[in-house]
Design a protein around this motif. Structure first.
Motif, PDB file in Angstrom:
ATOM      1  N   LEU A 105       2.311  13.547   5.331  1.00 23.82           N
ATOM      2  CA  LEU A 105       1.328  14.550   5.721  1.00 23.82           C
ATOM      3  C   LEU A 105       0.550  14.170   6.971  1.00 23.82           C
ATOM      4  CD1 LEU A 105      -0.111  15.398   2.185  1.00 23.82           C
ATOM      5  CD2 LEU A 105       1.439  16.788   3.552  1.00 23.82           C
ATOM      6  N   LEU A 106       0.457  12.877   7.266  1.00 23.69           N
ATOM      7  CA  LEU A 106      -0.413  12.431   8.350  1.00 23.69           C
ATOM      8  C   LEU A 106       0.266  11.470   9.315  1.00 23.69           C
ATOM      9  CD1 LEU A 106      -3.453  12.552   9.305  1.00 23.69           C
ATOM     10  CD2 LEU A 106      -3.776  10.453   7.980  1.00 23.69           C
ATOM     11  N   ALA A 107       0.838  10.386   8.787  1.00 22.45           N
ATOM     12  CA  ALA A 107       1.337   9.306   9.638  1.00 22.45           C
ATOM     13  C   ALA A 107       2.465   9.764  10.554  1.00 22.45           C
ATOM     14  CB  ALA A 107       1.783   8.122   8.785  1.00 22.45           C
ATOM     15  N   HIS A 108       3.439  10.461  10.016  1.00 23.06           N
ATOM     16  CA  HIS A 108       4.563  10.916  10.839  1.00 23.06           C
ATOM     17  C   HIS A 108       4.101  11.915  11.894  1.00 23.06           C
ATOM     18  CE1 HIS A 108       7.461   9.842   7.300  1.00 23.06           C
ATOM     19  NE2 HIS A 108       6.999   8.778   7.935  1.00 23.06           N
ATOM     20  N   ARG A 109       3.199  12.774  11.508  1.00 23.76           N
ATOM     21  CA  ARG A 109       2.704  13.801  12.428  1.00 23.76           C
ATOM     22  C   ARG A 109       1.959  13.201  13.621  1.00 23.76           C
ATOM     23  NH1 ARG A 109      -0.857  19.071  10.493  1.00 23.76           N
ATOM     24  NH2 ARG A 109      -1.590  19.722  12.571  1.00 23.76           N
ATOM     25  N   LEU A 110       1.181  12.140  13.376  1.00 26.00           N
ATOM     26  CA  LEU A 110       0.372  11.543  14.437  1.00 26.00           C
ATOM     27  C   LEU A 110       0.996  10.296  15.050  1.00 26.00           C
ATOM     28  CD1 LEU A 110      -3.221  11.866  12.909  1.00 26.00           C
ATOM     29  CD2 LEU A 110      -2.163  13.313  14.646  1.00 26.00           C
ATOM     30  N   GLY A 111       2.160   9.863  14.557  1.00 24.84           N
ATOM     31  CA  GLY A 111       2.791   8.666  15.084  1.00 24.84           C
ATOM     32  C   GLY A 111       2.053   7.396  14.723  1.00 24.84           C
ATOM     33  N   LEU A 112       1.607   7.305  13.465  1.00 22.63           N
ATOM     34  CA  LEU A 112       0.824   6.170  13.002  1.00 22.63           C
ATOM     35  C   LEU A 112       1.696   5.135  12.300  1.00 22.63           C
ATOM     36  CD1 LEU A 112      -2.094   8.186  11.341  1.00 22.63           C
ATOM     37  CD2 LEU A 112      -2.140   7.104  13.599  1.00 22.63           C
ATOM     38  N   THR A 113       1.233   3.896  12.323  1.00 20.54           N
ATOM     39  CA  THR A 113       1.827   2.805  11.548  1.00 20.54           C
ATOM     40  C   THR A 113       0.815   2.352  10.516  1.00 20.54           C
ATOM     41  OG1 THR A 113       3.172   2.032  13.407  1.00 20.54           O
ATOM     42  CG2 THR A 113       2.738   0.457  11.636  1.00 20.54           C
ATOM     43  N   GLU A 114       1.246   2.204   9.258  1.00 23.34           N
ATOM     44  CA  GLU A 114       0.344   1.693   8.223  1.00 23.34           C
ATOM     45  C   GLU A 114       0.403   0.171   8.255  1.00 23.34           C
ATOM     46  OE1 GLU A 114      -1.916   0.654   5.070  1.00 23.34           O
ATOM     47  OE2 GLU A 114       0.237   0.208   4.933  1.00 23.34           O
ATOM     48  N   ALA A 115      -0.755  -0.473   8.245  1.00 19.35           N
ATOM     49  CA  ALA A 115      -0.826  -1.912   8.505  1.00 19.35           C
ATOM     50  C   ALA A 115       0.008  -2.729   7.528  1.00 19.35           C
ATOM     51  CB  ALA A 115      -2.287  -2.369   8.456  1.00 19.35           C
ATOM     52  N   PHE A 116       0.085  -2.328   6.276  1.00 21.89           N
ATOM     53  CA  PHE A 116       0.846  -3.075   5.285  1.00 21.89           C
ATOM     54  C   PHE A 116       2.273  -2.567   5.174  1.00 21.89           C
ATOM     55  CE2 PHE A 116      -3.547  -3.715   4.294  1.00 21.89           C
ATOM     56  CZ  PHE A 116      -3.619  -5.028   3.867  1.00 21.89           C
ATOM     57  N   GLY A 117       2.477  -1.286   5.401  1.00 17.52           N
ATOM     58  CA  GLY A 117       3.806  -0.703   5.277  1.00 17.52           C
ATOM     59  C   GLY A 117       4.808  -1.264   6.255  1.00 17.52           C
ATOM     60  N   SER A 118       4.327  -1.716   7.425  1.00 17.24           N
ATOM     61  CA  SER A 118       5.246  -2.239   8.435  1.00 17.24           C
ATOM     62  C   SER A 118       5.945  -3.514   7.966  1.00 17.24           C
ATOM     63  CB  SER A 118       4.486  -2.510   9.745  1.00 17.24           C
ATOM     64  OG  SER A 118       3.440  -3.445   9.527  1.00 17.24           O
ATOM     65  N   GLY A 119       5.309  -4.251   7.052  1.00 17.79           N
ATOM     66  CA  GLY A 119       5.911  -5.483   6.564  1.00 17.79           C
ATOM     67  C   GLY A 119       6.477  -5.382   5.164  1.00 17.79           C
ATOM     68  N   ARG A 120       5.885  -4.488   4.342  1.00 14.58           N
ATOM     69  CA  ARG A 120       6.267  -4.409   2.937  1.00 14.58           C
ATOM     70  C   ARG A 120       6.974  -3.106   2.584  1.00 14.58           C
ATOM     71  NH1 ARG A 120       0.577  -6.600   0.210  1.00 14.58           N
ATOM     72  NH2 ARG A 120       0.206  -8.278   1.704  1.00 14.58           N
ATOM     73  N   GLY A 121       6.975  -2.158   3.506  1.00 11.33           N
ATOM     74  CA  GLY A 121       7.623  -0.890   3.237  1.00 11.33           C
ATOM     75  C   GLY A 121       6.733   0.152   2.607  1.00 11.33           C
ATOM     76  N   ARG A 122       5.571  -0.239   2.107  1.00  6.60           N
ATOM     77  CA  ARG A 122       4.619   0.716   1.536  1.00  6.60           C
ATOM     78  C   ARG A 122       3.227   0.106   1.548  1.00  6.60           C
ATOM     79  NH1 ARG A 122       6.623   0.840  -4.777  1.00  6.60           N
ATOM     80  NH2 ARG A 122       7.041  -1.389  -5.013  1.00  6.60           N
ATOM     81  N   PRO A 123       2.187   0.942   1.382  1.00 11.54           N
ATOM     82  CA  PRO A 123       0.818   0.418   1.446  1.00 11.54           C
ATOM     83  C   PRO A 123       0.533  -0.620   0.366  1.00 11.54           C
ATOM     84  CG  PRO A 123       0.847   2.813   1.631  1.00 11.54           C
ATOM     85  CD  PRO A 123       2.235   2.398   1.244  1.00 11.54           C
ATOM     86  N   ALA A 124      -0.557  -1.350   0.567  1.00 10.40           N
ATOM     87  CA  ALA A 124      -0.929  -2.421  -0.359  1.00 10.40           C
ATOM     88  C   ALA A 124      -1.597  -1.859  -1.608  1.00 10.40           C
ATOM     89  CB  ALA A 124      -1.886  -3.389   0.340  1.00 10.40           C
ATOM     90  N   ARG A 125      -1.475  -2.592  -2.701  1.00 13.20           N
ATOM     91  CA  ARG A 125      -2.233  -2.279  -3.912  1.00 13.20           C
ATOM     92  C   ARG A 125      -3.682  -2.727  -3.686  1.00 13.20           C
ATOM     93  NH1 ARG A 125       1.610  -1.445  -8.109  1.00 13.20           N
ATOM     94  NH2 ARG A 125       3.673  -2.323  -7.609  1.00 13.20           N
ATOM     95  N   SER A 126      -4.641  -1.839  -3.985  1.00 14.40           N
ATOM     96  CA  SER A 126      -6.033  -2.162  -3.665  1.00 14.40           C
ATOM     97  C   SER A 126      -7.020  -1.814  -4.769  1.00 14.40           C
ATOM     98  CB  SER A 126      -6.455  -1.426  -2.382  1.00 14.40           C
ATOM     99  OG  SER A 126      -6.360  -0.015  -2.552  1.00 14.40           O
ATOM    100  N   TYR A 127      -6.551  -1.248  -5.895  1.00 13.76           N
ATOM    101  CA  TYR A 127      -7.465  -0.833  -6.951  1.00 13.76           C
ATOM    102  C   TYR A 127      -6.798  -1.032  -8.305  1.00 13.76           C
ATOM    103  CZ  TYR A 127     -10.655   2.054  -9.675  1.00 13.76           C
ATOM    104  OH  TYR A 127     -11.554   2.501 -10.607  1.00 13.76           O
ATOM    105  N   PRO A 128      -7.533  -1.558  -9.300  1.00 15.06           N
ATOM    106  CA  PRO A 128      -8.896  -2.113  -9.235  1.00 15.06           C
ATOM    107  C   PRO A 128      -8.898  -3.505  -8.619  1.00 15.06           C
ATOM    108  CG  PRO A 128      -8.039  -2.317 -11.455  1.00 15.06           C
ATOM    109  CD  PRO A 128      -6.995  -1.567 -10.681  1.00 15.06           C
ATOM    110  N   SER A 129     -10.057  -3.949  -8.194  1.00 14.89           N
ATOM    111  CA  SER A 129     -10.140  -5.169  -7.387  1.00 14.89           C
ATOM    112  C   SER A 129      -9.823  -6.443  -8.163  1.00 14.89           C
ATOM    113  CB  SER A 129     -11.531  -5.280  -6.754  1.00 14.89           C
ATOM    114  OG  SER A 129     -12.545  -5.225  -7.746  1.00 14.89           O
ATOM    115  N   ALA A 130      -9.961  -6.415  -9.487  1.00 16.41           N
ATOM    116  CA  ALA A 130      -9.659  -7.621 -10.264  1.00 16.41           C
ATOM    117  C   ALA A 130      -8.178  -7.952 -10.200  1.00 16.41           C
ATOM    118  CB  ALA A 130     -10.114  -7.441 -11.712  1.00 16.41           C
ATOM    119  N   LEU A 131      -7.337  -6.942 -10.386  1.00 13.50           N
ATOM    120  CA  LEU A 131      -5.884  -7.101 -10.292  1.00 13.50           C
ATOM    121  C   LEU A 131      -5.311  -5.759  -9.832  1.00 13.50           C
ATOM    122  CD1 LEU A 131      -3.543  -9.071 -10.707  1.00 13.50           C
ATOM    123  CD2 LEU A 131      -3.298  -8.164 -13.031  1.00 13.50           C
ATOM    124  N   PRO A 132      -5.212  -5.543  -8.519  1.00 22.84           N
ATOM    125  CA  PRO A 132      -4.878  -4.213  -7.983  1.00 22.84           C
ATOM    126  C   PRO A 132      -3.519  -3.701  -8.442  1.00 22.84           C
ATOM    127  CG  PRO A 132      -5.787  -5.618  -6.271  1.00 22.84           C
ATOM    128  CD  PRO A 132      -5.528  -6.500  -7.451  1.00 22.84           C
TER     129      PRO A 132
END
Length: 248
Positions: free
Chosen positions: A179-206
């Motif tokens: 919906l957003l990244a492809h349209r604007l030509g964005l790179t996701e900081a974690f996706g470039s290395g792992r293929g998808r965004p990082a787990r971030s919630y909940p903070s104890a064990l995302p």
């Protein structure tokens, strides 16, 4: 090279609002040594908290957190109520040239905004567009909010202008790429290395992938999720950082 951080700070309270932790939060943020900090759920004003918490800061949270570490701040209040307001903030070590807060609320029960700043970063001849977001909990709301964000950036940051969009996307289904990244030509900081965004919630064990750092015009050198102790005692979200350098 410089560092960017995105963090939903839960209005300065620990998970389930058990403790006021804004002082610990300020100390932990400084350990990340970030040039730009994108914050969500920032308490701009709360008239009752100083009565309940003797050490509640006299300054708005974004100014208190930035004090003596980040000399430039921007704040966009989205949720406004009788006793105060909260929203998004950007803290910067570099000059903020402009700021605007666009209301993208989808209904009256969930107030959301896009805090958009132009910041003069080293290595760039033009200002870098920086947007701090906190999107809705309902899928349809997020879709419409990302559409509004894409339209704004196409209008105000055209032709591949350098861009950073960071925040709490609440996007556990990972729809933002389409919906957003492809349209604007964005790179996701974690996706470039792992293929998808990082787990971030909940903070104890995302487990859920809610928070993002999207960039355009930068190379991501390193990205990290800050979770577990002591971060889990500060907010229900993990903090994200990314080390960036301008594309040649």
């Amino acid at each position: 090279m410089f560092r960017v951080c995105s963090y939903n700070i839960h209005k300065g309270f620990s998970q389930f609002n058990r403790r006021m932790v804004v002082h610990e939060l300020r100390d932990r943020l400084r350990t990340l040594d970030s040039d730009l900090v994108f914050l969500q759920e920032v308490q701009g004003l709360h008239l009752a908290h100083p009565e309940r918490h003797p050490n509640w800061p006299a300054l708005p949270q974004h100014e208190f957190l930035a004090e003596e570490a980040w000399h430039q701040t921007a704040y966009g209040g989205n949720a406004v109520y009788d006793h105060g307001h909260h929203g998004n903030a950007i803290l910067s070590r570099h000059a903020i040239l402009s700021q605007a807060n666009q209301d993208v609320s989808d209904h009256r029960f969930e107030r959301r905004g896009l805090l958009h700043c132009e910041i003069q970063l080293p290595g760039f001849d033009v200002p870098v567009h920086c947007v701090c977001v906190h999107l809705g909990l309902i899928g349809g709301s997020r879709r419409r909010q990302m559409e509004a964000l894409a339209e704004r950036m196409e209008r105000l940051a055209p032709d591949g202008a350098p861009l950073i969009i960071a925040g709490d996307f609440n996007d556990w289904r990972n729809r933002a790429d389409n919906l957003l990244a492809h349209r604007l030509g964005l790179t996701e900081a974690f996706g470039s290395g792992r293929g998808r965004p990082a787990r971030s919630y909940p903070s104890a064990l995302p487990f859920f992938r809610l928070d993002r750092i999207y960039v355009r015009g930068f190379r991501v050198k390193r990205a990290e999720v800050h979770f577990g102790a002591p971060w889990a005692q500060i907010s229900d979200h993990a903090a994200l950082t990314a080390e960036l350098e301008p594309l040649a």
